[in-house]
Write an enzyme that holds these catalytic residues in place. Structure first.
Site, mmCIF file in Angstrom:
data_model
loop_
_atom_site.group_PDB
_atom_site.id
_atom_site.type_symbol
_atom_site.label_atom_id
_atom_site.label_comp_id
_atom_site.label_asym_id
_atom_site.label_seq_id
_atom_site.Cartn_x
_atom_site.Cartn_y
_atom_site.Cartn_z
ATOM 1 N N HIS A 293 0.816 -1.212 0.000
ATOM 2 C CA HIS A 293 0.000 0.000 0.000
ATOM 3 C C HIS A 293 0.845 1.255 0.000
ATOM 4 C CE1 HIS A 293 -3.253 -2.781 1.264
ATOM 5 N NE2 HIS A 293 -3.846 -2.055 0.344
ATOM 6 N N GLU A 532 -11.270 -10.430 -4.518
ATOM 7 C CA GLU A 532 -9.802 -10.423 -4.439
ATOM 8 C C GLU A 532 -9.221 -11.628 -3.706
ATOM 9 O OE1 GLU A 532 -8.680 -6.679 -2.597
ATOM 10 O OE2 GLU A 532 -10.311 -6.788 -1.155
ATOM 11 N N ASP A 556 -4.463 -8.079 -4.401
ATOM 12 C CA ASP A 556 -4.698 -9.159 -3.448
ATOM 13 C C ASP A 556 -4.987 -10.470 -4.159
ATOM 14 O OD1 ASP A 556 -4.309 -8.247 -0.789
ATOM 15 O OD2 ASP A 556 -6.006 -6.901 -1.082
ATOM 16 N N CYS A 603 -9.525 -2.694 -10.379
ATOM 17 C CA CYS A 603 -8.911 -1.550 -9.694
ATOM 18 C C CYS A 603 -7.562 -1.833 -9.062
ATOM 19 C CB CYS A 603 -9.861 -1.001 -8.641
ATOM 20 S SG CYS A 603 -10.221 -2.191 -7.344
HETATM 21 C C1 PEP Z 1 -6.292 -4.785 -4.696
HETATM 22 O O1 PEP Z 1 -6.125 -5.641 -3.819
HETATM 23 O O2 PEP Z 1 -5.981 -4.950 -5.880
HETATM 24 C C2 PEP Z 1 -6.900 -3.492 -4.349
HETATM 25 C C3 PEP Z 1 -7.342 -2.685 -5.273
HETATM 26 O O3 PEP Z 1 -6.916 -3.126 -3.054
HETATM 27 P P1 PEP Z 1 -5.627 -2.843 -2.177
HETATM 28 O O4 PEP Z 1 -4.437 -2.717 -3.085
HETATM 29 O O5 PEP Z 1 -5.876 -1.583 -1.439
HETATM 30 O O6 PEP Z 1 -5.581 -4.037 -1.296
HETATM 31 MG MG MG Z 2 -7.065 -5.397 -1.912
#
Ligand code: PEP
Ligand code: MG
Length: 673
Positions: A293, A532, A556, A603
């Site tokens: 993150h 995910e 994820d 995303c």
């Molecule tokens: C992901 O897991 O791809 C996602 C968009 O959420 P994060 O990266 O915040 O876990």
């Molecule tokens: Mg995620």
């Protein structure tokens, strides 16, 4: 004058708790008491804990104890007696050796964004505060000193309370260390040095405490005894407490030193959110991977960043000169004049430069054969909201809201959250925005002191929300209220199956009903599920019957499908976004959404990488959400492709056996980004 030679025979050396005992004994006498190293390297006042610790007296060190005054003989006997009893310490120690490098030191890591930056280290510990340097005018110096003294008093009261509790709950042995902490706070070496620094440098108390604390700590990093060196963390503890009390009580200073390079073991989104981003130039962290993150946030903010530096943090001090070269995936501490000169002419900072041409292009993009693709923005912090318009995004596909919650003990109130979500809706425009319910736990850790053994598989995301319902209810209410200002949706993170969705929806319904009964203005929202984890992929048809849309979190999905920790640089070679198993999961999810006639927004970081975005379109995706700065590039690439042709390629990729095979197929794609 009375004197006698002694040897430190305690296995742990003269460390904090032993030194605290020594101070206590020495302070009972009127005579002055000095400890001199027989190798001539240092001398200490036996009534000052910091002075004693700066002797760095590990096991085997020979010392002379000198007492002077009317009760010198009794004082000497008492101190020598304490030495002969090994300070009543019984702990064990490992003999690992360590020495602090002061020469140029290079560390290799993983670049997660672009740029080369020369700056000064600002150390930030997990869960600790940022420290600003501010100039204090002559007239205000006295007030600054008083502020510092008040913070010392408050810290003392807190420590006394903690000590009492520790004594009651854990026994005297465990409370001892707080005696040492209390002595640090009383020690003139700390307090006088901080006050001197405030006056000499016209510095704010926070900065002065940080500089003096770091100086004291640097003494410890040079100690050739791991156990003693580790005791430096006690000083760090006290300094952090002082800093917390200073910033908690005193004024906030808006100016971070102009060329700050944040060095940390790891960084929380909330910590980044609190920094004055105008002055942060780069980030260098011990932990982290491409999809962590912190890396995502650094890219989003256009900060130069190198992660996965392993044990770099402990080698630095605030104020050290540093070069962060994200092009070479390297950081250089204490650069030599030659290195410095070399870089001075190549410095290039990363940044989401706003291309004026791209600025004109906004809304969805069409492939050559007319397939329309929606391009949305992923944002994490209010500082990024403006980027939605700047880069022509179709609203916000994912608002990672965790910065509002991830600091231990600190949660934004319903009203504060409401303000943030309202600002989000306003920036998102007609396409609207999607707020993700807090995805805390796992890497984010709501309380870092209580980390789970396996946080990625622990009380994370929807599980955290359903366990801490009050936190969830507060967020849901704030979102529902903000939805009255414009199109806003809500997505539930990391659902394992439709059961999680149902439980979360019940809470949302209850809060809607409550708002209605309270006559508070709100609007209902569309509810989506993050897909995910493999179990959600495999039951996507069922989940689709209960939600308005899917969001595919590819970061994820890679982590959980391949069992590869996304934040662990040691396994980054196994983090293969193009693994056929991951592509299968994506394809399956898109098909389930299509059959249920609900949209699916991709995303994860995958959508931000032009070649991967192409493959996503081949797998049937028509809605992508990404780092705003990448939108113009992805747009340019998608305009050049034929969705039908790419679909053929995607089928071949799905039939591949390994990530290498897929990469070979994707390499043949030709377009200009
Ligand atoms: C992901 O897991 O791809 C996602 C968009 O959420 P994060 O990266 O915040 O876990
Ligand atoms: Mg995620």
């Amino acid at each position: 004058m009375a004197e006698r030679n002694v040897q430190v025979t305690s296995r742990l050396g003269l460390h904090a708790r032993a030194a605290a005992n020594l101070v206590r004994v020495a302070s009972q006498f009127q005579s002055s008491l000095t400890l001199q190293r027989l190798d001539g390297n240092a001398e200490a006042d036996a009534k000052s804990i910091l002075s004693i610790l700066s002797l760095a007296a590990s096991r085997g060190t020979d010392l002379r104890v000198v007492a002077q005054g009317f009760d010198e003989q009794e004082a000497l006997d008492a101190v020598v007696g304490l030495f002969s009893r090994d300070f009543d310490e019984t702990e064990k120690v490992d003999g690992e050796r360590f020495s602090r490098a002061t020469n140029e030191l290079r560390a290799k890591g993983l670049s997660v964004s672009d740029g080369i930056v020369i700056g000064r280290v600002l150390r930030l510990q997990e869960g600790t505060r940022d420290v600003y340097r501010a100039h204090i005018a002559d007239a205000d110096l006295e007030r600054e000193r008083r502020r510092f003294r008040a913070a010392v008093r408050l810290s003392r009261r807190q420590l006394e309370a903690i000590k009492d509790r520790a004594e009651k709950e854990l026994g005297r042995g465990h409370a001892y260390i707080f005696d040492a902490h209390l002595l640090f706070l009383q020690d003139a070496k700390l307090t006088r040095d901080v006050e001197d620094y405030i006056f000499k440098e016209h510095s704010n108390a926070e900065w002065a405490a940080k500089v003096v604390g770091d100086r004291l700590l640097s003494i410890y990093t040079q100690i050739n005894d791991e156990y003693l060196r580790e005791r430096g963390s006690d000083i760090e503890d006290v300094i952090q407490r002082l800093l917390a009390n200073l910033t908690g009580e005193g004024p906030k200073y808006p100016n971070l030193s102009e060329d700050a390079v944040i060095v940390s073991t790891d960084l929380l989104p909330s910590t980044i959110a609190e920094l004055n981003l105008n002055h942060v130039k780069a980030i260098a962290t011990d932990a982290g991977g491409w999809a962590s993150h912190m890396a995502i946030i650094a890219r989003g903010l256009g900060l130069t960043a190198v992660v996965g530096l392993r044990d770099f943090y402990h080698r630095t001090r605030t104020g050290d000169q540093i070069i962060v070269d994200a092009r070479a995936g390297e950081v250089i501490l204490h650069p030599t004049p030659e290195t410095f000169e070399h870089y001075r002419f190549t410095v290039h900072e990363a940044g989401p430069t706003v291309d004026t041409q791209a600025k004109l292009e906004c809304g969805p993009v069409k492939t050559r054969d007319g397939v329309q693709i929606t391009l949305r923005a992923n944002v994490e912090l209010p500082a990024e909201f403006q980027a939605v318009a700047d880069f022509g995004a179709c609203g916000v596909g994912l608002f990672r809201s965790e910065f509002l919650l991830s600091r231990p003990g600190l949660m934004s109130s319903e009203d504060d959250q409401h303000e943030v979500y309202k600002a989000l809706v306003e920036s998102a425009g007609a396409y609207g925005a999607i707020v993700r319910l807090f995805d805390v736990g796992g890497e984010f850790g709501p309380d870092l002191k209580e980390r789970e053994r396996n946080p990625a598989l622990g009380l994370r995301a929807v599980r955290f929300n359903l366990t801490h319902k009050q936190i969830m209810r507060t967020q849901v209410r704030a979102i529902l209220r903000a939805a009255a200002a414009g199109p806003l949706s809500l997505v539930i993170p990391m659902v394992a199956d439709v059961g999680d969705v149902r439980l979360a929806k019940r809470v949302i319904e209850e809060e809607s009903e409550r708002l209605a009964s309270e006559n508070v203005s709100f609007a209902s929202v569309q509810i989506g599920a993050m897909i995910e984890v493999p179990s959600a992929v495999l039951t996507a048809e069922k989940i689709a019957t209960e939600v308005d849309f899917f969001e595919l979190g590819t970061n994820d999905l890679v982590q959980y499908t391949l069992a590869v920790d996304r934040g662990n640089d040691k396994v980054s070679d196994w983090f293969r976004t193009l693994h056929p198993a991951v592509l299968y999961g994506i394809s399956r999810t898109i098909k389930a959404a299509k059959n249920a006639q609900i949209p699916v927004i991709v995303c994860g970081e995958m959508a931000s990488t032009p070649a991967y975005a192409v493959l996503l379109v081949g797998l049937g995706a028509v809605d992508l959400s990404m780092i705003p700065a990448m939108i113009p590039r992805v747009r340019t690439v998608l305009e050049q492709i034929d969705a039908n042709e790419i679909h053929e390629l995607a089928l071949k990729c799905l039939a591949a056996a390994t990530a290498d095979e897929v990469e070979d197929l994707v390499k043949n794609l030709s377009f200009s980004a």
